[in-house]
Design an enzyme around this catalytic site. Structure first.
Site, PDB file in Angstrom:
ATOM      1  CG  HIS A   1      -1.852  -1.092   1.353  1.00 20.01           C
ATOM      2  ND1 HIS A   1      -3.068  -1.100   0.702  1.00 20.01           N
ATOM      3  CD2 HIS A   1      -1.800  -2.263   2.039  1.00 20.01           C
ATOM      4  CE1 HIS A   1      -3.710  -2.220   0.989  1.00 20.01           C
ATOM      5  NE2 HIS A   1      -2.965  -2.932   1.787  1.00 20.01           N
TER       6      HIS A   1
HETATM    7  O1  RIB Z   1      -4.165   0.240   5.496  1.00 23.91           O
HETATM    8  C1  RIB Z   1      -2.812   0.180   5.108  1.00 23.91           C
HETATM    9  C2  RIB Z   1      -1.954   1.023   5.993  1.00 23.91           C
HETATM   10  O2  RIB Z   1      -1.989   0.514   7.327  1.00 23.91           O
HETATM   11  C3  RIB Z   1      -0.469   0.992   5.573  1.00 23.91           C
HETATM   12  O3  RIB Z   1       0.126   2.244   5.818  1.00 23.91           O
HETATM   13  C4  RIB Z   1       0.121  -0.063   6.475  1.00 23.91           C
HETATM   14  O4  RIB Z   1       1.512   0.186   6.755  1.00 23.91           O
HETATM   15  C5  RIB Z   1      -0.687   0.100   7.728  1.00 23.91           C
HETATM   16  O5  RIB Z   1      -0.090   1.142   8.491  1.00 23.91           O
END
Ligand code: RIB
Ligand code: CA
Length: 307
Positions: free
Chosen positions: A237
């Site tokens: 992500h």
């Molecule tokens: O939902 C994804 C996010 O939540 C990303 O930044 C991952 O590292 C967690 O922090």
């Protein structure tokens, strides 16, 4: 030519780690500070991971300690998805690198003022707690920030397999509200991009074979159970937000009006970002798609810098 004077705020975190590797290897990004926040893990763990990552990626970038809990609610860590220490199956001794002398938000404020052009981009890949604390302590800081590109929120209101819609916003929705109220230009890189941007087990083998840094990522991925893509692989992500900075041309975006809304589930209140893509007066740019083959090719290219 470095186009962007960038401050990274993150909660490493496996996908944070991959995103930092990309950012520090991008020709047109100059990372001036890595500020850490609690989120995936406690601030002690995210700090230790961030210090170690600067050693792995062979960069001399200051790392500052930030907020240890949300501005209002109790911390709820996402550690399960990232492994007990936040680095999946990769374990390491205490890093030698020392934290920056200032803690966030003072460290962020220092580097905002260090930028002569006063046009810093903040790349936020964790809860928005540090940014909210910055704006509360230094209201004038909003005039030193050209935009905030953040991984967080979800484009659609369903499809989440866990009680919250998206972790970064759910961890500290009140902080996100403070950022919305500042009217700083925003680019949202929502959770759905991670449903596209994930490495399959075969691709993880290719990463492992690249070099010693690839082997470290492979170890991280071995225990990275990302709820959003299940057994399909490792959703990166945060790299979507980092690559939006380095390679915006591979993303498709739409304008939307974003606001924080709340809902109750099992006697717990959750905050999330409600997106209105048809709004007459949008307040943010939202990434809605990415050219995934180009995305992965860029990441492999950045990784091969360590050969
Ligand atoms: O939902 C994804 C996010 O939540 C990303 O930044 C991952 O590292 C967690 O922090
Ligand atoms: Ca993160």
């Amino acid at each position: 030519m470095k186009d962007y004077y960038v401050i990274i705020d993150c909660d490493p975190g496996i996908d944070d780690a991959m995103a930092i590797m990309n950012a520090v290897n991008s020709e047109n990004i100059e990372v001036k500070l890595i500020s850490t926040v609690s989120g995936n893990l406690t601030i002690e763990e995210t700090m230790k991971n961030a210090l170690k990552l600067t050693e792995i990626f062979k960069v001399d970038i200051p790392v500052s300690e930030g907020a240890r809990e949300p501005i209002k609610r109790q911390p709820v860590y996402a550690g399960l998805a990232q492994g007990t220490k936040g680095m999946g199956g990769y374990t390491f001794k205490t890093p030698k690198t020392k934290p920056f002398i200032l803690k966030s938000p003072d460290a962020i404020h220092f580097f905002l003022n260090e930028n002569p052009a006063k046009n810093t981009t903040i790349l936020c890949m964790g809860p928005m707690t540090n940014i909210a604390n910055l704006l509360k302590k230094y209201p004038e800081a909003k005039d030193l920030i050209s935009r905030i590109v953040f991984m967080g929120g979800s484009k659609d209101e369903d499809g989440s397999t866990v009680p919250y819609r998206e972790f970064n916003v759910a961890y500290d929705p009140e902080a996100m509200q403070i950022v919305f109220d500042s009217h700083i230009p925003l680019v949202m890189v929502p959770m759905e991009l991670g449903h596209i941007a994930y490495f399959t087990p075969e691709e993880q083998q290719k990463i492992k074979r690249a070099n010693s840094v690839g082997e470290i990522f492979y170890k991280m991925f071995t225990k990275y159970n990302d709820y959003h893509v299940g057994k399909l692989g490792a959703a990166v992500h945060d790299s979507c937000s980092a690559l939006f900075l380095s390679n915006p041309e591979i993303f498709r975006t739409e304008q939307a009006f974003l606001k924080i809304d709340y809902y109750k589930k099992d006697n717990t209140e959750y905050g999330y970002i409600k997106c209105d893509f048809g709004a007459k007066e949008p307040n943010a740019t939202v990434c809605v798609d990415v050219e995934i083959e180009k995305f992965k090719k860029i990441i492999y290219g950045n990784l091969f810098n360590y050969n």
